[in-house]
Design a protein around this motif. Sequence first.
Motif, short mmCIF file in Angstrom:
data_model
loop_
_atom_site.label_atom_id
_atom_site.label_comp_id
_atom_site.label_asym_id
_atom_site.label_seq_id
_atom_site.Cartn_x
_atom_site.Cartn_y
_atom_site.Cartn_z
N THR A 498 57.25 17.78 59.50
CA THR A 498 57.03 17.30 60.87
C THR A 498 56.05 16.13 60.90
O THR A 498 56.26 15.15 61.62
CB THR A 498 56.51 18.45 61.74
OG1 THR A 498 57.43 19.54 61.70
CG2 THR A 498 56.32 17.99 63.18
N GLU A 502 57.06 12.49 62.41
CA GLU A 502 56.38 11.91 63.57
C GLU A 502 55.99 10.46 63.33
O GLU A 502 55.78 9.71 64.28
CB GLU A 502 55.15 12.75 63.92
CG GLU A 502 55.50 14.09 64.55
CD GLU A 502 54.27 14.95 64.80
OE1 GLU A 502 53.20 14.65 64.19
OE2 GLU A 502 54.36 15.91 65.58
N ASP A 503 55.90 10.06 62.07
CA ASP A 503 55.60 8.66 61.74
C ASP A 503 56.86 7.88 61.41
O ASP A 503 56.78 6.79 60.81
CB ASP A 503 54.63 8.61 60.55
CG ASP A 503 53.21 9.01 60.94
OD1 ASP A 503 52.78 8.62 62.04
OD2 ASP A 503 52.55 9.73 60.16
N ASN A 504 58.01 8.42 61.76
CA ASN A 504 59.31 7.76 61.53
C ASN A 504 59.55 7.47 60.06
O ASN A 504 60.21 6.49 59.71
CB ASN A 504 59.38 6.45 62.32
CG ASN A 504 59.23 6.65 63.82
OD1 ASN A 504 59.84 7.55 64.39
ND2 ASN A 504 58.41 5.84 64.44
#
Length: 614
Positions: A498, A502-504
């Motif tokens: 995750t 979230e930081d792509n």
Amino acid sequence: MEEQQVTEEVVEATIEEAVLEEDRKDVAAIEHRAMALDDKAIDEDARTVRMSISSEYPVQRSFGMEVLEHSSDAIDLSFLNSGRAPLLLDHDPEKQVGIIESVELDGSARRLRATARFGKSQLASEALQDVADGIKQNISIGYSIGKLERKDKDTFVAKSWKPMEASLVSIPADQSTLVGVGRSCESSPEPVIKTDSKKVRIMSEQNFDIAAVEAEARKAAQRNAAQIVELGARHNKSDLAHKAISEGLSIEEFRGELLEVIGSKKALESQDAGMSKKEIKRFSIMRAVNALANPTDRRAQEAAAFEFECSRAAAEAYGRTAQGILLPAEVLRNWKRDLNSVDDSALFSDDFRGGDFIDVLRNSSSVMQAGARMLTGLSGDVKIPRKNAGAAASWISTEGGAAAESEMSVGSVSLQPRTLGAYTDASRQLLIQSSLDVEALIRDDLAQALAVAIDKAGLEGTGASGQPTGILNTSGVNTVANFAAANPTFAEVVGLETAVAEDNALLGSLSYIMPASMYGALKTVEKASNTAQFVVEPGGTMNGYRAIVSNQATSGNLYFGNFNDLLIGMFGGLDIVVDPYTNSTSGTIRIVALQSVDAAVRRAVSFAYGNDGV
């Protein structure tokens, strides 16, 4: 290739263009100055220290008094605000103890204040404790000056300057309450200009020779431009070379850009010695070892004449001199093997029961197995360009309004040669009488020792004492909360994924890496109670991703990420040195292997790790 070589006229024109461009720039000099750690606020839990790092206090230089102007127009804080600026001990780049997290200009006090975060290595922890205990009280900065203006007869003001690093120092040369001069208790250094990683003095203690400065700048520009043009022509990228020169890139920065264009699997430099397949098979490391161990033995020297000739050709290709004998790139490629603990069989003839030969057990690979990107054929420092942040679009609230300014920020990832060494001992009796295939045994022993050390550095290198900085100690890598127990739950395992998502950055060669103890425990931990579905899934995966088991990972540590974003750079060839003296009383010969290598993370957010809090 001849058709790819640029003409002398093009080279001269390009160099002339670079020189003219260099003349329009001010010469940068690397300086240091120190001050007391006043106004410090220490957060031992967060491992941060807030400190003042510079002021407008005048400092004596060889040309007069130097004043650093503290205004937003004068100071370039781009590097110090990048999150990559190092906190060092005594300005030693091999003793990094932390990073500068943030910096701000105090306009009223005319001071620069920064927040530094200390690492978790033993050296960093000791430094933080010394600061907290009041033992280390002085801070020094390294900076370069872009523009220096004369204020009066003896005073010069830096109207354009850039801080590059901060260091904890023991004794400032000037022990006043504000600012000291120089590095530790050394005398104030003479200004220097950096050219091709070498420092050339441009100022004497007696006078400030502007003409000498300009001459050195022109020579540096010529050398830099000539190297860029030659390297670009070699890879049929002359247009890229001309663009790099017009933008004022250094040869290190151009190597990085070229590497991105031609791909990581293709060498930047031609390092083959021109050996045929037959010659590669003919090359014997043991003949070379015997000749190096017995320099007065004419027969040994004649027997190894071919190996020495190959070494000279390799040294010419690499552009450096070997300490012992340098193995050609073609021979090294023939050495390649994986890093798992798999040993060659039949090392002895049948009479000697070769299948019973027992080798030492080694850690299996971690980052190599996970897909770390190998960059071979490097010969000099490399700076690979990286976009740190992209531009963002914004809505215009009123008709005729202007869009908000948004610019991308660009940085770089650096690779530089760091020396790794390994050795193995072979008795004279073994070399002379045994029917053991000593050649293969020595090759495998040295190759595995070096490979395991490189792999470990890529995962957990400290960045200190000559080591590369591995994933664990790279600033910006995602960290999750400490595991509630010695081993993570399934939710905590998913938490690493995750954090990366979230930081792509959830793309590429994604894997988990963990020690064997954790892997064994997770094979019996259910994802949810009474489901008979365990964290380690059938087929050896976790959370749908490959699970790599390696004791290269410290006990309690779990890693996840796109390991293709870890770069392993190999510089030059393997240097073999023979030492017949250390164990001469027993007739044992020590064979030492030296390899230049480095590791760097392309994008820190591509990785996440958690541990048991120990």
